[in-house]
Design a protein around this motif. Sequence first.
Motif, mmCIF file in Angstrom:
data_model
loop_
_atom_site.group_PDB
_atom_site.id
_atom_site.type_symbol
_atom_site.label_atom_id
_atom_site.label_comp_id
_atom_site.label_asym_id
_atom_site.label_seq_id
_atom_site.Cartn_x
_atom_site.Cartn_y
_atom_site.Cartn_z
ATOM 1 N N LYS A 266 0.714 -0.927 0.047
ATOM 2 C CA LYS A 266 0.050 -0.216 -0.154
ATOM 3 C C LYS A 266 0.897 1.208 0.080
ATOM 4 N N GLU A 267 1.890 1.281 0.857
ATOM 5 C CA GLU A 267 2.897 2.443 0.916
ATOM 6 C C GLU A 267 3.420 2.643 -0.479
ATOM 7 N N LYS A 268 3.956 1.464 -1.181
ATOM 8 C CA LYS A 268 4.639 1.604 -2.508
ATOM 9 C C LYS A 268 3.655 2.112 -3.614
ATOM 10 N N LEU A 269 2.405 1.833 -3.524
ATOM 11 C CA LEU A 269 1.509 2.045 -4.156
ATOM 12 C C LEU A 269 0.904 3.450 -4.218
ATOM 13 N N GLU A 270 0.943 3.962 -3.020
ATOM 14 C CA GLU A 270 0.618 5.544 -2.774
ATOM 15 C C GLU A 270 2.125 6.432 -3.429
ATOM 16 N N TYR A 271 3.144 5.812 -3.023
ATOM 17 C CA TYR A 271 4.422 6.385 -3.398
ATOM 18 C C TYR A 271 4.519 6.401 -5.022
#
Length: 383
Positions: A266-271
């Motif tokens: 999820k963090e990677k997707l937001e980035y």
Amino acid sequence: MEKITHLEALMFSAVLENCVDQLAILGYIMPVPHKDKNKIKEMIQEELDINSPELMSAKQENGEAVTSTALKNTEQNQQQGKTEDQKSTQDSSKSSKKRTTRAAKKLKKIYADRQYASDVITVTIKNMEELGAFSSLTDANEREKTKKNKFYDILIREEKGKKEIKALQKQLQDVKKQTDKDLQNRDEAIDHLKDKLQENTAKWNTESYYMKRNTDLQIHLTQRKCSNAEIALEKEIQNLKSKTDEEIQLHTETENFLTQQYQKVKEKLEYWIEKYNKDTAAKDEEMDDLKALKAENLETMQRFAKECLTFQATIIIDRTDKEAKRKQIEQEALEQKSALKVQAWWKGTMVRRFLGPYQELEKYLKGQLAEKEAGKEKSGAKR
């Protein structure tokens, strides 16, 4: 296929190069692992260098991966249908695993399709620049259609296999029900026979000791077998309980691990979404600058075109004036020449015919001629 012209080839190449750039931007944006990207690129590059008709291998592998996942899903459904107790404990873990694996496989498939399309377009650009034709693109399209038809045939066969498996499962359930019913009937028959045996033993207590001993021995053996079976069932129940405890513990551990992985993804997707928005904003600014520059260049071009038209009009007017003057000069020279000819002819005519002021010349010439004849006559007379 007819060859296209060089200008058309350049135009098509420009459009296709724009498509390749857009696909490259999508490739940089997609959250696919770097190792998988390198593997897919090397595989497609090797196939393109070895043999051009094998451009569809990347998509074949993705299609086979999809079919293999579908077959695995059917096998898992069969296993879940066998044991209903294990299904309740393993549903949540399997669903979460399927979601993550399906998402990763979809991303890999999309990236492979993007890489394949980019390679096909680059090969098409090269063929158009060298040969002036785009036969490689049509061939790749035909191969894609054939592979797609094959994949649809595989899915149809898979659906038929699922239907057959469901029919067989239904038949198996019917057979199980029938066998359970037969066993129940046999148990009822055994109980009925036991009742009859007890009645007969009550009636015939006077029978021999050997028969009684034999029946007692058989009863003892059956009781012993039943006790052994009960012990075995108790051991099996204990084993199943221990297995269920292990499965519950494993389920909790996997659930915790998957939640952690979900947070990371999820963090990677937001980035990546933030990076995508920034890149698109930068590209939009560049497009606005290019549009403004294009409008400015168009305005200057229109101004230059108007000036050229005015210059052209003045040049045409000047040329027409010069041509008219030249024709006028030629006409005047021609008229002057013709007038001179007429004047010379008239003067010659007047001289030859002794007209006008030349009548005295005629008299003078006649007088000289008469004098010459008189002089000749005198000279002839003297001789």
